[in-house]
Write a protein that holds these residues in place. Structure first.
Motif, PDB file in Angstrom:
ATOM      1  N   THR A  88      -4.079  -2.673 -17.199  1.00  0.00           N
ATOM      2  CA  THR A  88      -3.770  -1.951 -15.895  1.00  0.00           C
ATOM      3  C   THR A  88      -2.865  -2.977 -15.358  1.00  0.00           C
ATOM      4  O   THR A  88      -3.076  -4.069 -15.215  1.00  0.00           O
ATOM      5  CB  THR A  88      -4.632  -1.455 -15.384  1.00  0.00           C
ATOM      6  N   LYS A 129      -3.653  -4.779 -11.731  1.00  0.00           N
ATOM      7  CA  LYS A 129      -4.283  -4.611 -10.598  1.00  0.00           C
ATOM      8  C   LYS A 129      -3.946  -5.481  -9.529  1.00  0.00           C
ATOM      9  O   LYS A 129      -3.236  -6.128  -9.448  1.00  0.00           O
ATOM     10  CB  LYS A 129      -5.480  -5.023 -10.912  1.00  0.00           C
ATOM     11  N   SER A 162      -7.441  -3.198  -6.681  1.00  0.00           N
ATOM     12  CA  SER A 162      -7.527  -1.654  -7.022  1.00  0.00           C
ATOM     13  C   SER A 162      -5.991  -1.761  -7.450  1.00  0.00           C
ATOM     14  O   SER A 162      -5.833  -2.699  -8.095  1.00  0.00           O
ATOM     15  CB  SER A 162      -6.848  -1.460  -5.208  1.00  0.00           C
ATOM     16  N   ASN A 163      -6.355  -0.189  -8.119  1.00  0.00           N
ATOM     17  CA  ASN A 163      -4.839   0.110  -9.133  1.00  0.00           C
ATOM     18  C   ASN A 163      -4.281   0.215  -8.450  1.00  0.00           C
ATOM     19  O   ASN A 163      -3.426   0.585  -7.353  1.00  0.00           O
ATOM     20  CB  ASN A 163      -6.115   0.845  -9.609  1.00  0.00           C
ATOM     21  N   THR A 183       0.002   1.747  -7.630  1.00  0.00           N
ATOM     22  CA  THR A 183      -0.244   3.015  -7.940  1.00  0.00           C
ATOM     23  C   THR A 183       0.867   3.520  -8.103  1.00  0.00           C
ATOM     24  O   THR A 183       2.405   2.294  -8.061  1.00  0.00           O
ATOM     25  CB  THR A 183      -0.322   3.628  -6.184  1.00  0.00           C
ATOM     26  N   THR A 184       1.915   4.495  -8.745  1.00  0.00           N
ATOM     27  CA  THR A 184       3.087   4.909  -9.473  1.00  0.00           C
ATOM     28  C   THR A 184       3.717   5.115  -8.281  1.00  0.00           C
ATOM     29  O   THR A 184       3.580   4.941  -6.797  1.00  0.00           O
ATOM     30  CB  THR A 184       2.994   5.988  -9.935  1.00  0.00           C
ATOM     31  N   ASN A 193       0.208  -0.491   0.245  1.00  0.00           N
ATOM     32  CA  ASN A 193      -0.047  -0.033   0.116  1.00  0.00           C
ATOM     33  C   ASN A 193       1.043   1.386  -0.295  1.00  0.00           C
ATOM     34  O   ASN A 193       0.572   2.267  -0.597  1.00  0.00           O
ATOM     35  CB  ASN A 193      -0.944   0.547   1.204  1.00  0.00           C
ATOM     36  N   ASN A 194       1.673   1.077   0.409  1.00  0.00           N
ATOM     37  CA  ASN A 194       2.809   2.251   0.318  1.00  0.00           C
ATOM     38  C   ASN A 194       4.571   1.779   0.896  1.00  0.00           C
ATOM     39  O   ASN A 194       4.741   0.730   0.730  1.00  0.00           O
ATOM     40  CB  ASN A 194       2.728   3.016   1.741  1.00  0.00           C
TER      41      ASN A 194
END
Length: 271
Positions: A218, A220, A225-226, A228-229, A190-191
């Motif tokens: 894309t 996923k 959920s997509n 993230t960059t 997530n981060n």
């Protein structure tokens, strides 16, 4: 003297004595009558009154006594009125003071009721918080035991999630099946903090993560959920049409063919 003369003298003396006696008696009656009737007439030379004067003096004395009695009664009434007025004034002041005291007591009672209500609410809140703390404590004890079981089976804990790092290798699909058997799924990064946590454990090793390339072009995660960059390595992904699965690859993520065998990371939420 001869006897005849003596008899005449004796008669004369007797008559003279009777006359003197009658005169004295008459004079006494006249004197008594004079004394009795004298008060009825005024003696202009002396100014002394008779019976009228006595009656006048008696009437005057009675009037004076009556006036004195009236004065005394009036004085008593005035004193009584002043006393009653003073008492009434005092009673009025005491009544007003009692009303003020009653008002103050009522306000204090209302304030105490409010404080009592607040204390009751605080007590209920403290009881609720205590119950929650007890529940939290009991839950933590239970979770602690559960965590100890997970830790014993090789799981790691980070920010309310548990992570399992495999020691053997499988392709991406089989790796996900293994996670499902553990009631988990492939990891979702997530981060950066979570990615750094994984890097500290894996080092330079490569592990499958829960990220795939979709036909709509894309990337996923397994929860839909997509991507993230900021998590990819530079120049990655480089060929998503052939390499549709992602690895945690130092220093970032990279795309690889899904059938290649790699270790994998499972993740499950603990709370």
């Amino acid at each position: 003297m001869d006897s005849e003369d003596r008899i005449e003298k004796a008669v004369d003396i007797y008559i003279s004595a009777e006359a003197v006696r009658d005169m004295k008696h008459k004079d006494k009656k006249d004197f008594d009558a004079t004394i009795t009737e004298a008060p009825k007439h005024r003696d202009n030379s002396t100014g002394i009154k008779g019976t009228d004067g006595v009656k006048t003096r008696s009437s005057t004395a009675a009037v004076v006594c009556l006036l004195l009695v009236c004065v005394l009664l009036l004085t008593a009434v005035i004193v009584l009125c002043v006393h009653i007025h003073t008492k009434t004034t005092n009673y009025t002041q005491e009544r007003q003071q009692l009303l003020i005291n009653m008002t103050n007591l009522t306000e204090e009672r209302d304030q105490l009721l409010i404080q009592n209500k607040n204390l009751t609410n605080e007590r209920k809140l403290l009881i609720f918080q205590t119950d929650n703390l007890m529940n939290e404590s009991n839950r933590w004890k239970s979770e602690k035991k559960e965590l100890q079981v997970y830790f014993a089976n090789g799981w790691k804990y980070f920010e309310s999630s548990l992570y399992y790092f495999s020691s053997d290798t499988k392709n991406w699909n089989d790796s996900r099946i293994s996670c499902k058997k553990k009631k988990a799924d492939l990891i979702i990064l997530n981060n950066k903090e979570e990615q750094n946590f994984v890097k500290n454990i894996t080092g330079n090793s490569e592990f499958w993560i829960g990220l795939t390339y979709m036909e709509d072009g894309t990337w996923k995660w397994v929860d839909g959920s997509n991507m993230t960059t900021g998590l990819w390595e530079s120049s990655q992904p480089n060929s998503p049409e052939k390499e549709k699965c992602a690895l945690n690859h130092s220093p970032g993520c990279a795309d690889f063919p899904c059938n290649d065998p790699f270790k994998w990371i499972c993740e499950k939420s603990f709370f």
